[in-house]
Design a protein around this motif. Structure first.
Motif, PDB file in Angstrom:
ATOM      1  N   MET A   1      11.489   2.359  -7.687  1.00 38.67           N
ATOM      2  CA  MET A   1      10.471   3.260  -8.231  1.00 38.67           C
ATOM      3  C   MET A   1       9.172   3.067  -7.465  1.00 38.67           C
ATOM      4  O   MET A   1       8.953   2.016  -6.860  1.00 38.67           O
ATOM      5  N   THR A   2       8.342   4.081  -7.528  1.00 40.47           N
ATOM      6  CA  THR A   2       6.994   3.968  -6.994  1.00 40.47           C
ATOM      7  C   THR A   2       6.045   4.717  -7.906  1.00 40.47           C
ATOM      8  O   THR A   2       6.474   5.572  -8.696  1.00 40.47           O
ATOM      9  N   GLN A   3       4.783   4.392  -7.826  1.00 39.82           N
ATOM     10  CA  GLN A   3       3.745   5.147  -8.526  1.00 39.82           C
ATOM     11  C   GLN A   3       2.930   5.908  -7.493  1.00 39.82           C
ATOM     12  O   GLN A   3       2.531   5.344  -6.466  1.00 39.82           O
ATOM     13  N   SER A   4       2.677   7.168  -7.815  1.00 40.59           N
ATOM     14  CA  SER A   4       2.024   8.007  -6.818  1.00 40.59           C
ATOM     15  C   SER A   4       1.598   9.318  -7.465  1.00 40.59           C
ATOM     16  O   SER A   4       2.212   9.759  -8.442  1.00 40.59           O
ATOM     17  N   PRO A   5       0.577   9.973  -6.923  1.00 41.87           N
ATOM     18  CA  PRO A   5       0.377  11.378  -7.259  1.00 41.87           C
ATOM     19  C   PRO A   5       1.456  12.203  -6.551  1.00 41.87           C
ATOM     20  O   PRO A   5       2.249  11.651  -5.768  1.00 41.87           O
ATOM     21  N   TRP A   6       1.479  13.491  -6.768  1.00 39.88           N
ATOM     22  CA  TRP A   6       2.636  14.290  -6.381  1.00 39.88           C
ATOM     23  C   TRP A   6       2.749  14.601  -4.888  1.00 39.88           C
ATOM     24  O   TRP A   6       3.797  14.354  -4.281  1.00 39.88           O
ATOM     25  N   GLU A   7       1.732  15.137  -4.281  1.00 37.73           N
ATOM     26  CA  GLU A   7       1.822  15.521  -2.867  1.00 37.73           C
ATOM     27  C   GLU A   7       2.018  14.299  -1.974  1.00 37.73           C
ATOM     28  O   GLU A   7       2.607  14.397  -0.893  1.00 37.73           O
ATOM     29  N   SER A   8       1.556  13.155  -2.428  1.00 35.97           N
ATOM     30  CA  SER A   8       1.711  11.938  -1.630  1.00 35.97           C
ATOM     31  C   SER A   8       3.173  11.565  -1.422  1.00 35.97           C
ATOM     32  O   SER A   8       3.503  10.825  -0.487  1.00 35.97           O
TER      33      SER A   8
ATOM     34  N   SER B   1       0.832  -1.201   0.000  1.00 37.25           N
ATOM     35  CA  SER B   1       0.000   0.000   0.000  1.00 37.25           C
ATOM     36  C   SER B   1       0.866   1.251   0.000  1.00 37.25           C
ATOM     37  O   SER B   1       2.065   1.207   0.301  1.00 37.25           O
ATOM     38  N   ALA B   2       0.239   2.377  -0.314  1.00 38.79           N
ATOM     39  CA  ALA B   2       0.962   3.651  -0.282  1.00 38.79           C
ATOM     40  C   ALA B   2       1.545   3.920   1.105  1.00 38.79           C
ATOM     41  O   ALA B   2       2.650   4.454   1.232  1.00 38.79           O
ATOM     42  N   ALA B   3       0.802   3.527   2.136  1.00 39.92           N
ATOM     43  CA  ALA B   3       1.261   3.745   3.505  1.00 39.92           C
ATOM     44  C   ALA B   3       2.523   2.954   3.825  1.00 39.92           C
ATOM     45  O   ALA B   3       3.265   3.294   4.745  1.00 39.92           O
ATOM     46  N   GLU B   4       2.771   1.892   3.065  1.00 42.07           N
ATOM     47  CA  GLU B   4       3.952   1.047   3.296  1.00 42.07           C
ATOM     48  C   GLU B   4       5.067   1.302   2.285  1.00 42.07           C
ATOM     49  O   GLU B   4       6.094   0.627   2.316  1.00 42.07           O
ATOM     50  N   SER B   5       4.864   2.277   1.409  1.00 35.57           N
ATOM     51  CA  SER B   5       5.815   2.487   0.317  1.00 35.57           C
ATOM     52  C   SER B   5       7.179   2.966   0.793  1.00 35.57           C
ATOM     53  O   SER B   5       8.205   2.587   0.222  1.00 35.57           O
ATOM     54  N   ARG B   6       7.210   3.796   1.825  1.00 35.81           N
ATOM     55  CA  ARG B   6       8.494   4.333   2.268  1.00 35.81           C
ATOM     56  C   ARG B   6       9.438   3.218   2.724  1.00 35.81           C
ATOM     57  O   ARG B   6      10.638   3.246   2.435  1.00 35.81           O
ATOM     58  N   GLU B   7       8.889   2.238   3.407  1.00 32.87           N
ATOM     59  CA  GLU B   7       9.725   1.159   3.926  1.00 32.87           C
ATOM     60  C   GLU B   7      10.421   0.408   2.807  1.00 32.87           C
ATOM     61  O   GLU B   7      11.633   0.149   2.876  1.00 32.87           O
ATOM     62  N   VAL B   8       9.673   0.043   1.746  1.00 29.31           N
ATOM     63  CA  VAL B   8      10.292  -0.747   0.675  1.00 29.31           C
ATOM     64  C   VAL B   8      11.282   0.099  -0.126  1.00 29.31           C
ATOM     65  O   VAL B   8      12.303  -0.417  -0.602  1.00 29.31           O
ATOM     66  N   LEU B   9      11.008   1.385  -0.273  1.00 32.12           N
ATOM     67  CA  LEU B   9      11.941   2.261  -0.990  1.00 32.12           C
ATOM     68  C   LEU B   9      13.190   2.527  -0.162  1.00 32.12           C
ATOM     69  O   LEU B   9      14.311   2.504  -0.683  1.00 32.12           O
ATOM     70  N   ALA B  10      13.012   2.768   1.125  1.00 37.67           N
ATOM     71  CA  ALA B  10      14.151   3.062   1.997  1.00 37.67           C
ATOM     72  C   ALA B  10      15.082   1.863   2.117  1.00 37.67           C
ATOM     73  O   ALA B  10      16.308   2.019   2.213  1.00 37.67           O
ATOM     74  N   LYS B  11      14.522   0.663   2.073  1.00 38.15           N
ATOM     75  CA  LYS B  11      15.329  -0.548   2.179  1.00 38.15           C
ATOM     76  C   LYS B  11      15.957  -0.954   0.855  1.00 38.15           C
ATOM     77  O   LYS B  11      16.766  -1.884   0.814  1.00 38.15           O
TER      78      LYS B  11
ATOM     79  N   VAL C   1       8.510   9.931   1.023  1.00 37.71           N
ATOM     80  CA  VAL C   1       9.433   9.330   0.047  1.00 37.71           C
ATOM     81  C   VAL C   1      10.068  10.387  -0.863  1.00 37.71           C
ATOM     82  O   VAL C   1      10.810  10.045  -1.783  1.00 37.71           O
ATOM     83  N   ASP C   2       9.800  11.660  -0.619  1.00 39.57           N
ATOM     84  CA  ASP C   2      10.307  12.729  -1.480  1.00 39.57           C
ATOM     85  C   ASP C   2      11.831  12.823  -1.454  1.00 39.57           C
ATOM     86  O   ASP C   2      12.442  13.303  -2.410  1.00 39.57           O
ATOM     87  N   SER C   3      12.449  12.361  -0.381  1.00 41.59           N
ATOM     88  CA  SER C   3      13.914  12.408  -0.313  1.00 41.59           C
ATOM     89  C   SER C   3      14.559  11.171  -0.940  1.00 41.59           C
ATOM     90  O   SER C   3      15.783  11.119  -1.081  1.00 41.59           O
TER      91      SER C   3
END
Length: 339
Positions: A201-208, A186-196, A214-216
């Motif tokens: 890549m991820t799919q998302s609208p912009w402010e999310s 889920s979007a709520a879990e996206s930071r964990e998989v990207l940080a690790k 995950v902006d950094s």
């Protein structure tokens, strides 16, 4: 699974119980942060409007951030009465809602505002079969989303060999068609998989990108509206059936295409502003495809429509009028992104 310790939920419900309790108390559960524009600009005004329209008889308590269950479990939670109202992303459960999956096809939605009004109007009759064990209230979505990456993302070839957190099941299939591997959380879990580093890549609208932190991490962006991630509000059927005709009418009057547009508008505007923030940040790179490159994406996405039609055909239904009906509804509200 959405099982939670019974005593913990009882405590949460008790703490929300007012001394002067309403006649009908409803729980609304979702999985984005409580500060998300969907709650602040959508759910809270909607709940207040229901309270006012019912002269205080109906009170809705909102539980954000997966307090009562995981994102993918919210349909079953509402169906089973764990919650009264569930905010769902049908695309988190691949294959379960094949008709609604038509709305996940790329390059359909020009906007989320009139677009979700059109989608709600189109899907209501189908929901009586596809979501028969709940009451479908309305569809919701964000401003069209796109790919965000740790490296250049401009043409379909840039996805090949990459691990990608897709927005929904249809986009996961798209990633696979492009030669990437989908890491579906889920979007709520996206930071964990990207940080690790489990996804690049991820799919998302912009402010999310900012909302989920995950902006950094993903600093390269495909500057092209690609898809809409479809969400919805559903009610526990027994709870709704147990209401008085007067109270039920209040709920039904708040489950309309017009309310779908109201609920999504603040969210859509907030996401669009996120693009402006990203564009102004020198740490980020926007990759804007030219006309020929856009066509590459459209050509790459074309098999998804054929696959969706094949899936519907296997159920014995005719996919052509379904998809044409959705496109017509979008055109009538000036929200179709196609030719």
């Amino acid at each position: 699974m959405y099982t939670r310790i019974v005593s913990a939920m009882a405590l949460a419900l008790a703490s929300a119980h007012s001394v002067h309790a309403a006649e009908v108390e409803l729980t609304l559960s979702h999985w984005v942060p409580g500060t998300h524009p969907l709650q602040v600009l959508g759910m809270e005004p909607w709940a207040e409007s229901i309270k006012e329209a019912s002269n205080g008889r109906i009170e809705i308590t909102i539980y954000p951030a997966m307090q009562l269950g995981a994102a993918a479990d919210h349909y079953d939670m509402a169906r089973d009465g764990v919650v009264d109202i569930g905010f769902i992303n049908p695309g988190y459960q691949p294959g379960r809602f094949p008709i609604l999956a038509a709305a996940e096809l790329p390059f359909l939605f020009a906007n989320a505002k009139a677009g979700v009004a059109a989608l709600t109007e189109w899907y209501k009759p189908y929901s009586e079969k596809e979501m028969a064990d709940t009451y479908f209230c309305m569809a919701l979505s964000h401003d069209p989303g796109t790919f965000h990456s740790t490296s250049q993302i401009l043409v379909p070839e840039d996805v090949k060999g990459k691990n990608v957190r897709p927005a929904n099941a249809t986009e996961a299939r798209f990633v696979n068609l492009l030669g990437g591997a989908s890491v579906q959380v889920s979007a709520a879990e996206s930071r964990e998989v990207l940080a690790k580093g489990a996804a690049e890549m991820t799919q998302s609208p912009w402010e999310s990108l900012y909302i989920f932190g995950v902006d950094s991490i993903v600093t390269h962006h495909l500057d092209m509206p690609l898809y809409a991630s479809i969400n919805a509000f559903i009610f526990n059927k027994g709870k709704l059936d147990g209401m008085s005709p007067e109270d039920r009418k209040v709920i039904e009057d708040h489950c309309t295409p017009e309310w779908a547009e109201k609920m999504s508008s603040g969210w859509a505007d907030a996401e669009a502003k996120g693009r402006e923030k990203i564009a102004a940040d020198p740490k980020h790179t926007m990759h804007k495809p030219d006309e020929a490159q856009v066509q590459l994406w459209k050509d790459a996405a074309a098999p998804l429509t054929d696959e969706w039609k094949a899936t519907i055909s296997k159920t014995g239904a005719d996919p052509e009028p379904m998809l044409e009906g959705l496109i017509t509804a979008l055109k009538e509200r000036n929200s179709y992104a196609g030719e």
